[in-house]
Design an enzyme around this catalytic site. Structure first.
Site, PDB file in Angstrom:
ATOM      1  N   SER A  90       0.810  -1.218   0.000  1.00  0.00           N
ATOM      2  CA  SER A  90       0.000   0.000   0.000  1.00  0.00           C
ATOM      3  C   SER A  90       0.842   1.266   0.000  1.00  0.00           C
ATOM      4  CB  SER A  90      -0.887   0.005   1.242  1.00  0.00           C
ATOM      5  OG  SER A  90      -0.094  -0.195   2.393  1.00  0.00           O
ATOM      6  N   THR A 192      -2.338   3.750   4.071  1.00  0.00           N
ATOM      7  CA  THR A 192      -1.292   4.765   4.058  1.00  0.00           C
ATOM      8  C   THR A 192      -0.459   4.693   5.332  1.00  0.00           C
ATOM      9  OG1 THR A 192      -2.701   6.212   2.797  1.00  0.00           O
ATOM     10  CG2 THR A 192      -1.010   7.287   4.127  1.00  0.00           C
ATOM     11  N   THR A 210       1.866   7.072   0.427  1.00  0.00           N
ATOM     12  CA  THR A 210       0.956   5.998   0.035  1.00  0.00           C
ATOM     13  C   THR A 210       1.034   5.729  -1.464  1.00  0.00           C
ATOM     14  OG1 THR A 210      -1.364   5.287   0.246  1.00  0.00           O
ATOM     15  CG2 THR A 210      -1.014   7.508  -0.504  1.00  0.00           C
ATOM     16  N   ARG A 220      -5.624   9.717 -10.501  1.00  0.00           N
ATOM     17  CA  ARG A 220      -6.298  10.024  -9.239  1.00  0.00           C
ATOM     18  C   ARG A 220      -5.277  10.369  -8.143  1.00  0.00           C
ATOM     19  NH1 ARG A 220      -6.269   7.806  -3.706  1.00  0.00           N
ATOM     20  NH2 ARG A 220      -8.341   8.083  -2.851  1.00  0.00           N
ATOM     21  N   VAL A 221      -5.547  11.433  -7.431  1.00  0.00           N
ATOM     22  CA  VAL A 221      -4.720  11.823  -6.294  1.00  0.00           C
ATOM     23  C   VAL A 221      -5.612  11.799  -5.058  1.00  0.00           C
ATOM     24  CG1 VAL A 221      -3.463  13.751  -5.245  1.00  0.00           C
ATOM     25  CG2 VAL A 221      -3.128  13.213  -7.670  1.00  0.00           C
ATOM     26  N   GLY A 222      -5.122  11.181  -4.006  1.00  0.00           N
ATOM     27  CA  GLY A 222      -5.913  11.094  -2.780  1.00  0.00           C
ATOM     28  C   GLY A 222      -5.605  12.225  -1.811  1.00  0.00           C
ATOM     29  N   ASP A 223      -5.927  11.994  -0.563  1.00  0.00           N
ATOM     30  CA  ASP A 223      -5.709  13.012   0.479  1.00  0.00           C
ATOM     31  C   ASP A 223      -4.253  13.085   0.929  1.00  0.00           C
ATOM     32  OD1 ASP A 223      -6.065  10.350   1.503  1.00  0.00           O
ATOM     33  OD2 ASP A 223      -6.092  11.191   3.517  1.00  0.00           O
ATOM     34  N   THR A 243      -5.808   8.229   7.382  1.00  0.00           N
ATOM     35  CA  THR A 243      -5.770   7.067   6.497  1.00  0.00           C
ATOM     36  C   THR A 243      -7.222   6.754   6.151  1.00  0.00           C
ATOM     37  OG1 THR A 243      -5.015   4.769   6.245  1.00  0.00           O
ATOM     38  CG2 THR A 243      -5.773   5.415   8.416  1.00  0.00           C
ATOM     39  N   GLY A 244      -7.415   6.020   5.066  1.00  0.00           N
ATOM     40  CA  GLY A 244      -8.786   5.704   4.666  1.00  0.00           C
ATOM     41  C   GLY A 244      -9.134   6.356   3.343  1.00  0.00           C
ATOM     42  N   GLY A 246      -9.510   8.639   0.706  1.00  0.00           N
ATOM     43  CA  GLY A 246      -8.980   9.988   0.563  1.00  0.00           C
ATOM     44  C   GLY A 246     -10.023  11.017   0.167  1.00  0.00           C
TER      45      GLY A 246
HETATM   46  N1  ASP Z   1      -5.796   7.764   2.054  1.00  0.00           N
HETATM   47  C1  ASP Z   1      -5.266   6.969   0.993  1.00  0.00           C
HETATM   48  C2  ASP Z   1      -5.874   7.401  -0.307  1.00  0.00           C
HETATM   49  O1  ASP Z   1      -7.065   7.641  -0.363  1.00  0.00           O
HETATM   50  C3  ASP Z   1      -5.437   5.493   1.150  1.00  0.00           C
HETATM   51  C4  ASP Z   1      -5.409   4.858   2.502  1.00  0.00           C
HETATM   52  O2  ASP Z   1      -5.057   5.468   3.488  1.00  0.00           O
HETATM   53  O3  ASP Z   1      -5.739   3.683   2.648  1.00  0.00           O
HETATM   54  O4  ASP Z   1      -5.170   7.427  -1.277  1.00  0.00           O
END
Ligand code: ASP
Length: 339
Positions: A90, A192, A210, A220-223, A243-244, A246
């Site tokens: 991950s 993450t 991450t 795609r770009v996450g948080d 985490t989680g 984004g």
């Molecule tokens: N926060 C990350 C994202 O959305 C993924 C994760 O933390 O599991 O890219």
């Protein structure tokens, strides 16, 4: 990733480091689904990091911190451990790719003076956190993305390499057979690493890195690379990281809001809980609600730390002098069976 499933089965309070507590208050009497929120205080220095890969990351960070490194040196050294580990699927090298089979990485770093650096949609570089640090230290900008971030990394001496390991390629090819994207966070496909440090002098540093959501759309770009969403700190107050999913964290400026709650006097756990509740309220009618997971970790200037997640199964690694390096379960709002 059977261990993810194991996390989910664990009770929230099961392995809390009771010995680490000097004070304990019940903050959530009105909420039957949550365990009492404990205020966990420890001595400086303090390091916390998301998930089990936080343990070896904390080890490296602690070593750096206690051998003369700065907080920024420590968070960078810490999160480089899962970034370089092909078995961590991950983060960094060996991370699961997007739906086109490309491993694309997001990372950011922030110091006590609010200097920050970030890279997003970076390909071919094993340690995006170190590139993010270079953005912070060597450019007038905060964030570089995609091809520009890669060119900058190469100009700084980073080596371009293939990050798609045979195992990740195999998983991607299996996924291609059905090509069904469901943002199932924390069960099967990604986590993450976010790390927060309170050093001996009481200064804060943070890092977050991450490979993002597996099978995401290309681009795609996450948080995680977004200062204020995946990571935020204010050296007068505290630090928080996420985490989680984004998208849910970005919609609510998650980590910045956790820090603002601490500024208003909330404990780290309570601050995380308030923002998770906010995310829940904004997403409870969302079609993907049954897959939604978000979690935050936070520390404040007093050396208190905490974590809180929407669903069960989130834990984080904590390292301090008195209690060493261990996992602590975050308190949570609901189990995976609840709607
Ligand atoms: N926060 C990350 C994202 O959305 C993924 C994760 O933390 O599991 O890219």
């Amino acid at each position: 990733m059977a261990n993810r499933r194991d996390f989910i089965k664990k009770a929230a309070l099961g392995s809390m480091g009771i010995s680490a507590m000097v004070s304990c208050k019940e903050l959530a009497k009105d909420d039957e689904k949550t365990e009492p929120l404990l205020v966990k205080k420890t001595q400086k220095p303090l390091i916390i990091a998301t998930w089990k890969h936080g343990l070896p990351a904390n080890e490296a960070a602690w070593k750096t911190l206690t051998s003369g490194g700065t907080g920024i040196d420590a968070v960078e050294a810490g999160v480089r451990v899962p970034e370089g580990d092909p078995n961590e699927r991950s983060v960094g090298y060996g991370g699961l790719p997007d739906r086109e089979g490309k491993v694309t990485l997001d990372a950011c770093i922030m110091d006590a003076n609010s200097n920050c650096g970030s890279v997003s949609f970076l390909q071919g570089i094993k340690h995006p956190i170190s590139v993010a640090r270079k953005v912070m230290e060597e450019t007038p900008h905060v964030m570089l993305s995609g091809e520009g971030a890669l060119q900058f990394a190469l100009s700084q001496g980073f080596k371009e390499e293939n990050l798609l390991t045979p195992k990740s390629e195999e998983d991607w090819k299996n996924w291609l057979k059905k090509s069904k994207y469901k943002p199932v966070i924390n069960i099967e496909n990604h986590d993450t690493i976010s790390m927060l440090v309170l050093d001996d002098s009481g200064n804060l540093s943070g890092a977050c890195t991450t490979s993002g959501a597996a099978w995401k759309m290309h681009g795609r770009v996450g948080d995680s690379p977004i200062i204020g969403a995946g990571l935020f700190l204010d050296n007068e107050v505290g630090a928080a990281a996420a985490t989680g999913l984004g998208e849910a964290v970005i919609r609510t400026a998650g980590s910045a809001m956790v820090v603002e709650q601490m500024r208003m006097g909330k404990s780290p756990t309570e601050a995380c809980k308030i923002i998770v509740e906010r995310i829940y309220n904004k997403h409870k009618n969302h079609p993907d609600m049954e897959y939604l997971q978000v979690g935050f970790i936070a520390i404040n200037k007093q050396g208190e730390h905490g974590g809180y997640s929407l669903r069960s199964g989130f834990d984080y690694a904590v390292y301090d002098k008195d209690n060493g390096n261990r996992m602590e379960d975050a308190t949570y709002k609901m189990t995976w069976d609840e709607k």
